[in-house]
Design an enzyme around this catalytic site. Sequence first.
Site: not given
Length: 322
Positions: A11-14, A106, A188, A251-252
């Site tokens: 995905g985006a972060m990976g 997270k 967060k 942020s979603r």
Amino acid sequence: MSLKIGVVGAGAMGTAISQIVAENTNELLLYAKRKEICDMINQTRYNLEYYPNIELHRNITAVNDLNDLKECEIIFLCIPSSTMREIVEKLNEIIPPECILVSTAKGLEHSTNKRMSEIIEEVIKRPAVVLSGPNIASEMMKSLFSATTIASSNENYLDKVYLALSSNKFKINKNNDIIGTEYCGIIKNVLAISQGILEGMDINANARFAVFTKSYTETKEIIEELGGLRKTVDDYCGFGDIITASTLNVSRNHTLGVLRGQNLIIDEKASGVLFEGKNTSKILKRICDDLNINALTVDFVHEIIIENENPKEAFMKLWNKL
């Protein structure tokens, strides 16, 4: 580095983590659950679903079988918290005993209240590393200036992960406070929802940041009660991540809050969008109640997101307690 490194989750972060780490190693394997994503990356050198305009490094190879990661010495887990246990149990049957697992998720496991590192350590019987910070995947992918925190009880693991990630533009802080580091990312999510709700309600800036101030102090109190260090909340994983998720439209969870503050409710199943903070707010509320922790922001978010209380009424209740 000659280490063979893997990333689970395209995905985006990976994909962004892969792009960063690929600069520091000879070979990086990026696991994609969907074969069509794997084929797309290998054939075009682009992850067209997330970054259609950024070419991936040539030493990134996409794979569609977790068994292909069997020789990896470090594996970054860029997956939702809800799938962590399942993936780690599968990897435990494959990876060598010295392989380091790094969690970027997270969240908390709903059935046990456990952090991701606790799940990893329970399954593989050795320390995990967690990565948490104000990390905007699209900025990381573009090789813009970024910073993060990594934490583990194992100094050798920290050193190896540091070398895999660090560059002139990606700054890494290391610590041994895995509880505090992980809970910063967890809490967060709830703070991002709370600030989104206030923004959606069009609450004035002075009041929004008065609530934020109280929320930040409460974060330190919660983490200390849970066994973490207050000072960790002042690091990239704490203030940096909290302010990013709470004030920017990246942020979603912040988006969820904005919509709920406008009395709009998203059908998660129909949209396919996962809001980590919604699940987190349920678990964090349960934890705070069990430990008799007074957490006004946690209560505020739970009342609106879980109990569907009217945002205006919930806000007045919160404001009168500040």
